[in-house]
Design a protein around this motif. Structure first.
Motif, PDB file in Angstrom:
ATOM      1  N   ALA A  19     -41.004  20.717 -73.566  1.00 35.29           N
ATOM      2  CA  ALA A  19     -40.916  19.080 -72.933  1.00 35.29           C
ATOM      3  C   ALA A  19     -40.100  20.221 -71.374  1.00 35.29           C
ATOM      4  N   ALA A  20     -39.558  21.247 -70.999  1.00 37.40           N
ATOM      5  CA  ALA A  20     -39.261  22.265 -70.592  1.00 37.40           C
ATOM      6  C   ALA A  20     -39.965  22.444 -69.490  1.00 37.40           C
ATOM      7  N   ILE A  21     -41.208  22.975 -69.770  1.00 40.84           N
ATOM      8  CA  ILE A  21     -42.492  23.408 -69.152  1.00 40.84           C
ATOM      9  C   ILE A  21     -42.791  22.185 -68.208  1.00 40.84           C
ATOM     10  N   MET A  22     -42.906  20.665 -68.753  1.00 42.94           N
ATOM     11  CA  MET A  22     -43.536  19.983 -67.554  1.00 42.94           C
ATOM     12  C   MET A  22     -42.554  19.415 -67.070  1.00 42.94           C
ATOM     13  N   ALA A  23     -41.022  18.818 -67.396  1.00 46.48           N
ATOM     14  CA  ALA A  23     -40.660  19.099 -66.595  1.00 46.48           C
ATOM     15  C   ALA A  23     -40.923  19.976 -65.139  1.00 46.48           C
ATOM     16  N   ALA A  24     -40.247  21.178 -65.855  1.00 48.16           N
ATOM     17  CA  ALA A  24     -40.039  22.452 -64.485  1.00 48.16           C
ATOM     18  C   ALA A  24     -41.413  22.415 -63.546  1.00 48.16           C
ATOM     19  N   ARG A  25     -42.975  21.708 -63.886  1.00 45.82           N
ATOM     20  CA  ARG A  25     -44.373  21.819 -63.081  1.00 45.82           C
ATOM     21  C   ARG A  25     -43.202  20.649 -62.629  1.00 45.82           C
ATOM     22  N   ASN A  26     -43.079  19.929 -63.092  1.00 51.14           N
ATOM     23  CA  ASN A  26     -42.892  18.293 -61.921  1.00 51.14           C
ATOM     24  C   ASN A  26     -41.239  18.745 -61.537  1.00 51.14           C
ATOM     25  N   GLY A 402     -40.965  15.724 -70.829  1.00 47.74           N
ATOM     26  CA  GLY A 402     -40.082  16.370 -70.107  1.00 47.74           C
ATOM     27  C   GLY A 402     -41.125  16.497 -68.572  1.00 47.74           C
ATOM     28  N   THR A 403     -42.549  15.559 -69.128  1.00 52.71           N
ATOM     29  CA  THR A 403     -42.864  15.060 -67.397  1.00 52.71           C
ATOM     30  C   THR A 403     -42.454  13.607 -67.540  1.00 52.71           C
ATOM     31  N   ALA A 404     -41.831  13.283 -68.029  1.00 56.53           N
ATOM     32  CA  ALA A 404     -41.139  11.455 -67.839  1.00 56.53           C
ATOM     33  C   ALA A 404     -40.612  12.333 -67.047  1.00 56.53           C
ATOM     34  N   ALA A 405     -39.217  12.457 -67.524  1.00 55.40           N
ATOM     35  CA  ALA A 405     -38.176  13.286 -67.206  1.00 55.40           C
ATOM     36  C   ALA A 405     -37.474  13.534 -65.342  1.00 55.40           C
ATOM     37  N   ALA A 406     -38.880  14.180 -65.663  1.00 53.30           N
ATOM     38  CA  ALA A 406     -38.644  14.880 -64.176  1.00 53.30           C
ATOM     39  C   ALA A 406     -39.303  14.094 -63.004  1.00 53.30           C
TER      40      ALA A 406
END
Ligand SMILES: Cc1cc2nc3c(=O)[nH]c(=O)nc-3n(C[C@H](O)[C@H](O)[C@H](O)COP(=O)(O)OP(=O)(O)OC[C@H]3O[C@@H](n4cnc5c(N)ncnc54)[C@H](O)[C@@H]3O)c2cc1C
Length: 416
Positions: A19-26, A402-406
């Protein structure tokens, strides 16, 4: 460009890290709060240190929980292929054994290492030895921890359940989820050893047998699996036992009396086994009952099977009636063990039950109760069987949340 939105992830396990990785990538500014001294401790223990991280056969039938359509939607959004690609891009090549995927190096540490490298590369802030004590939403999220207070625009709860608490998941996530108004189904140990009633277990402890095991509750067969059964000094263990264990756990939770029925010779029908025993009897009249079963069953198991069939081990074969021989064939195929308990959450690989998925949006993992709150992984009322399914659930829900949050935050900013 506007200020980056702050996302805090509680729990640096399998789902929290993805989740953290996808949020940061976005584009989000991400912090992971982890109560243990390092990220991903549990990952190192998975698959006997080899990490069975997904499976070629992936669909909703390998998962249990109140809402199968939720699971379908999640797996559709982030599948086995997506997991393999995600890890390949991070550096992990896969190897497949009977459909189970492992890292090519056969080391769970490889999976953890590449996740940690990506977290570092993306500049994600990692706070270890930081236990989250309470969470509150006013305008922002206010997160009180053992090391001080954090603020966040969006919060991802990735605390796991309460299986194997020594590896971090101690059940505190349930308290946090409930504090936001989420409800839960009962939580029981799963993928766990079962305790049986009987005095014979000490005699057969250590015996392994290729067997089929079926679990009956109120006379109904709820689950069945075939594989290497292990007999222990208190009951039964091994993969086929793990696969059916959640049903036994729930039955015990409801004060029911689950029954495990073991077929020690699944490749024979009762009829063909009766014929085989009869043939062996005719050819070996000088042997005792015990001697005549040597070569079919583990030696320690023979007296137990004979006793269950009402046959004395020292009887000569000509003294055994045809009816007793038929009963022996039936017992070998339907050996009953009343299940009186399970090992505890300490020994369980996962837990079954958890936060109700119908309170989340399956396409984002966002809470339907609290805006900007996301929940992932084993915390939820979804459990997979052995074979890489629970990690797949962790990766899928983590990536989606993670993606959705970002991305949600990006959309909001663009609309401003
Ligand atoms: C021995 C063992 C072997 C397994 N083998 C496999 C396998 O081969 N394949 C498979 O698919 N599955 C396997 N599993 C199951 C799988 O590991 C889990 O289902 C998966 O790791 C769950 O991921 P998660 O992110 O939901 O939770 P976890 O991985 O449990 O991570 C939760 C994290 O949150 C942290 N945390 C919890 N509460 C707080 C708090 N209040 N404050 C701060 N941090 C907190 C914990 O310390 C932990 O690091 C195995 C499990 C075990 C125990």
């Amino acid at each position: 460009m506007g200020k980056k939105r702050k996302i805090v992830v509680i729990g640096g396990g399998a789902s929290g890290m993805t989740a953290a990785i996808m949020a940061a990538r976005n584009g989000a500014e991400v912090t992971i709060l982890e109560q243990k001294d390092r990220l991903g401790k549990k990952i190192l223990s998975t698959g006997n240190g080899k990490c069975n991280y997904t499976n070629a056969n992936m669909d909703v039938s390998f998962f249990r929980g109140e809402d199968p359509s939720f699971v379908s939607s999640v797996l559709h959004k982030f599948s086995t292929e997506d997991t393999l690609t995600f890890f390949e891009k991070l550096g992990v090549l896969s190897k497949k054994r009977n459909g189970y995927y492992y890292p090519k190096s056969d080391q769970a540490s490889a999976v953890l290492d590449v996740l940690c490298m990506e977290i570092k590369k993306l500049g994600i802030k990692v706070c270890c030895n930081t236990k989250v004590l309470s969470v509150q939403k006013k305008k922002d999220f206010l997160i009180k921890t053992s090391e001080g207070t954090y603020l966040a625009d969006a919060l991802i709860l990735s605390t796991g359940g309460k299986a194997s608490p020594v590896l971090g998941s101690d059940g505190s996530g349930y308290v946090l989820a409930k504090s936001f108004g989420h409800s839960m189904t009962p939580v029981v140990p799963a993928l766990v050893q079962l305790h049986g009633k009987g005095t014979f277990f000490k005699m057969v402890s250590g015996v392994r047998a290729d067997a089929q095991i079926s679990l009956y509750v109120d006379g109904k067969c709820l689950a069945s699996d075939t594989g290497e059964l292990q007999l222990t000094n208190y009951g039964i263990s091994g993969i086929p036992v793990f696969q059916i264990s959640r049903y036994a756990s729930f039955a015990l939770y409801e004060n029911k009396r689950p029954l495990a029925v073991i077929d020690f010779l699944p490749e024979y029908s009762t009829r063909s086994l009766t014929a085989l025993l009869e043939k062996r009897r005719k050819e070996n009249t000088a042997k005792t009952a015990e001697e005549f079963l040597i070569g079919i069953f583990n030696r320690k198991l023979i007296p137990v099977l004979l006793r269950a069939s009402g046959i004395r081990s020292d009887l000569s074969l000509h003294e055994i009636t045809k009816e007793a021989m038929e009963k022996l064939a039936v017992k070998c195929k339907t050996f009953e063990i009343e299940i009186i308990g399970t090992n505890s959450f300490e020994q369980a690989q996962i837990c079954a039950g958890g936060v109700r998925t119908r309170e989340l949006h399956p396409e984002t993992m966002e809470s339907q109760i609290v805006k900007d709150l996301y929940l992932t992984g084993e915390l939820l009322d979804v459990d997979g069987i052995c074979g890489g399914y629970n990690l797949q659930w962790a990766w899928s829900t983590g990536v989606i949340a993670g993606t959705a949050a970002a991305c949600f935050e990006r959309k909001e900013r663009e609309n401003r």
